[in-house]
Design an enzyme around this catalytic site. Structure first.
Site, PDB file in Angstrom:
ATOM      1  N   HIS A  30       0.824  -1.212   0.000  1.00  0.00           N
ATOM      2  CA  HIS A  30       0.000   0.000   0.000  1.00  0.00           C
ATOM      3  C   HIS A  30       0.853   1.255   0.000  1.00  0.00           C
ATOM      4  CE1 HIS A  30      -3.683  -2.356   0.682  1.00  0.00           C
ATOM      5  NE2 HIS A  30      -2.857  -3.164   1.319  1.00  0.00           N
ATOM      6  N   ASP A  86       1.536  -7.284   1.934  1.00  0.00           N
ATOM      7  CA  ASP A  86       0.430  -6.391   2.296  1.00  0.00           C
ATOM      8  C   ASP A  86       0.957  -5.221   3.132  1.00  0.00           C
ATOM      9  OD1 ASP A  86      -2.236  -5.648   2.031  1.00  0.00           O
ATOM     10  OD2 ASP A  86      -2.783  -6.511   3.955  1.00  0.00           O
TER      11      ASP A  86
END
Lengths: 413, 334
Positions: free
Chosen positions: A63, A294
């Protein structure tokens, strides 16, 4: 400029090669490798001292670019999620991200674009435009595309461009309001739950849509035993499904939330011990195709809140290798299978360079000691935030050097 | 490792200071989960004495004179807030209350900023209620004073469980071996959770009776029996604790209507026949008459302990304030 990496344990997960030998890099590309390679006289020699030398990791879900942290984690290619401050849902944004990454000569960055406009799940995003600008896949990130009709159209439309669709498998209706795995721990801590069935229902629906449209689908972050089984069943039926999981789902179960620790708040939620073991088995038997970090830096401002209000997310770059090696050291997954899920498979899925040892391929490499013991120390992280539930955890396996385009951009101890 | 094995970590044990000699070796009262039977019994014993004091014409004592108690309620409450105020005043404390609706805090400062602000005012006890599970524990980590949880989300409401236990103990003589039915919206209830932990710790037999939609997942693993039917569930009950049904439960499709709920899960004279003859009826209040409980049952002086619960509430809260401020008053080991 020629560099030689001698005395290495060369592993190429794509071909299954695992041998002692030397790898030669010439002009940013892999020139030659193998047990009997002769080192040219003008080469700069690096003695790997028996450490593993393999393709740099391709992290299919981050992200934030956080390049320094990525390099420290052995990651040479970051696949950026569209949920940036400026949402990646149009080609100028894709171009800007690609250009910025190229200009800074650091880790490779490829963005995923939003699948629907504004990630709102209503209208299709400009998939063709974004793909032409370099977006490698399309996803609404943590928002599942919940309308079956939109999902169907998305898949039909994407197939024309050969665009990869990534779905976050969580049925919005069943997950509604939930913040933790529905089970004993959530009941005791007083949390609204997200049942594992929320994952299964989404997987099964989209697998059927994939059958209907013929478009492949990738499910990001499988978290449950039932989810693994649903993907396995779809694969056995011949549906073109692939999926990923992240190391925290392999290391923690919902017990980690005890004491209302918001560092253990992730999406999808940490599930039961049974689920954790099923995920490891899923990697071992190839049901789970890729392992992703992630990586999601979150400041203390959004983490030091009551559990229900706190942001979900863990910083994952710098712990990716050591945590992924956990099941390897435990004898549950073999080293090559685990490395393949972080190199060759994501490269092939997304069509990005790297992921293989191949003459002529870019010299994106990682050298690591698979056995070296160390203790995770969040204070030593290079990441832009330090939200990890793994602080002080003793682990094995540490990155020694990360090489991008032939240049060693990170060197550890 | 199964999901059941790290029980000891929930609500990490509050600091023990000093480590020996205390029947209640905790700095805060955050929940019942981490209390052992000795600590629970101690609170009840101390509270028993306050019940007598509260029945005298002169109810106050200067025991805690000079100490400051702040009541910080992020969720609407009248009876619990008032109960804590009266409890503090009867012990001679300076009591300040701040009640703010749960919506207004979202705009303003974070919980930890609030904690820092309050901490700078040097309170001796902070009583807090919050809509988020775990919020009181989070705040307690930043406070120097004792913190009492007056209800956090769906997690715990320890003083309610203690006052319920005191009520039962005084009426029935003991908690051990009693069959206690908790009926109603268990899924959203912190009262139910605290009561389950306390009654289990004290050796009572706990049975939950509720429609399937109002029971949380795996609740049977907390050591309770579960039934969906009132007739079956109430069989042999010594005590029936009704929970308040939030009127908005229709919205989440938990229930079709209050009318239907009353018909199948309301406590009426008819359903009460399945329980023991001398069954004790309890309710944490405020009651929805004609929804979870029939008026004639609630008002039955022989069986209903509902007003007594309110009385015990003040005594129990006095006991908690007393116990948690002992070190400040120089009364150490008891």
């Amino acid at each position: 400029m020629i560099s030689a990496y001698t005395n290495a344990r060369l592993i190429d997960p794509a071909s299954g090669l695992d041998t002692k030998g030397t790898l030669i890099v010439n002009n940013g590309k892999i020139a030659d490798f193998g047990p009997d390679v002769t080192v040219p006289d003008d080469a700069t020699v690096t003695d790997c001292k028996g450490r593993v030398l393999c393709p740099g990791f391709i992290d299919m879900r981050a992200h934030s670019v956080d390049a320094d942290a990525a390099l420290a984690g052995g990651i040479t290619t970051v696949i950026l999620q569209p949920d940036q401050t400026t949402l990646i849902d149009s080609d100028p944004v894709v171009e800007r991200i690609r250009r910025r990454a190229e200009d800074t000569h650091t880790v490779n960055v490829y963005p995923m674009g939003a699948a629907t406009r504004g990630m709102e799940g209503m209208e299709l995003a400009e998939i063709g435009q974004m793909k032409a600008s370099g977006a490698v896949a399309f996803t609404d990130c943590r928002k599942p595309v919940s309308s079956s009709q939109v999902m169907r159209r998305l898949m039909e439309y994407a197939s024309y461009f050969g665009a990869v669709i990534v779905q976050f498998p969580q049925d919005v209706g069943l997950a509604n309001g939930g913040i933790a795995h529905e089970g004993e721990i959530a009941t005791r801590l007083g949390f609204a739950g997200i049942p594992a069935m929320a994952e299964v229902i989404q997987i099964e629906r989209d697998a059927r849509l994939s059958e209907m449209t013929g478009t492949p689908i990738h499910f990001a972050l499988i978290s449950s035993r039932e989810g693994v089984e649903a993907v396995r069943a779809a694969k056995e039926r011949g549906v073109k499904v692939t999926c990923s999981t992240a190391p925290h789902y392999l290391h923690l179960n919902d017990n980690a939330m005890e004491g209302y620790r918001t560092f253990a708040k992730v999406s999808p939620p940490l599930r039961s011990e049974e689920d954790r073991l099923a995920l490891i088995a899923g990697i071992a038997d190839g049901t789970i195709d890729t392992v992703v970090s992630d990586h999601d830096p979150k400041s203390e401002d959004v983490k030091r809140l009551p559990f229900g209000q706190a942001a979900a997310g863990i910083v994952g770059f710098e712990t990716l290798l050591a945590l992924a090696l956990g099941p390897v050291h435990a004898g549950k997954v073999d080293l090559i299978t685990m490395l393949k899920a972080m190199t060759a498979t994501p490269a092939a899925l997304l069509g990005v360079p790297g992921g293989k040892l191949e003459a002529g391929a870019p010299a994106d490499l990682v050298i690591f000691d698979p056995d070296k013991p160390w203790r995770i120390d969040r204070e030593a992280f290079r990441a832009s935030a330090k939200n990890t539930p793994f602080d002080t955890l003793p682990v094995q396996g540490q990155v020694w050097q990360t090489i991008v385009g032939g240049k060693a951009l990170y060197s550890g101890e | 490792m199964s999901t059941q094995q790290t029980d000891t970590q929930s609500y990490p044990r509050a600091e023990v200071s000093p480590p020996s000699g205390h029947l209640f070796p905790h700095k805060h009262l955050l929940g019942i989960w981490n209390l052992d039977p000795t600590a629970i019994k101690h609170v009840l014993d101390v509270a028993d004495a306050y019940v007598e004091q509260n029945r005298q014409p002169k109810k106050s004592s200067p025991k805690c004179a000079g100490l400051t108690q702040i009541n910080l309620f992020f969720e609407n409450s009248t009876r619990t807030l008032m109960s804590f105020e009266i409890a503090g005043k009867r012990l001679g404390m300076e009591v300040t209350s701040m009640a703010t609706g749960s919506s207004s805090i979202k705009k303003g400062e974070t919980l930890l900023d609030t904690a820092a602000t309050l901490n700078a005012m040097h309170p001796d006890v902070l009583v807090m209620r919050h809509a988020d599970s775990g919020a009181v524990k989070l705040l307690s980590e930043k406070m120097d004073c004792a913190v009492i949880n007056a209800g956090d989300g769906r997690a715990e409401h320890p003083t309610q469980a203690l006052l319920d236990a005191l009520t039962i103990r005084r009426r029935k003589g003991k908690l051990h071996g009693q069959t206690i039915v908790i009926s109603g919206d268990v899924a959203h209830s912190r009262v139910a959770r605290s009561n389950i932990y306390l009654l289990n710790a004290m050796g009572a037999r706990v049975r939950l009776v509720a429609p399937p939609t109002l029971l949380p997942k795996d609740v049977d693993r907390l050591g309770v029996e579960v039934s969906h039917r009132m007739d079956e569930g109430l069989k042999g009950a010594d005590v029936v604790m009704m929970l308040r049904l939030q009127q908005e439960r229709m919205q989440g499709a938990f229930l079709p209507s209050l009318r239907e709920y009353y018909r199948f899960w309301g406590l009426t004279r008819d359903t009460l026949k399945y329980a023991k003859e001398d069954v004790l009826v309890m309710h944490p209040g405020p009651m929805n008459r004609g929804v979870e409980i029939a008026s004639d049952v609630a008002d039955d002086l022989d069986r209903s302990a509902i007003e007594e619960q309110v009385e015990m509430g003040v005594a129990v809260r006095m006991a908690c304030l007393d116990i948690l401020t002992r070190n400040l008053r120089g009364e150490d080991a008891v």
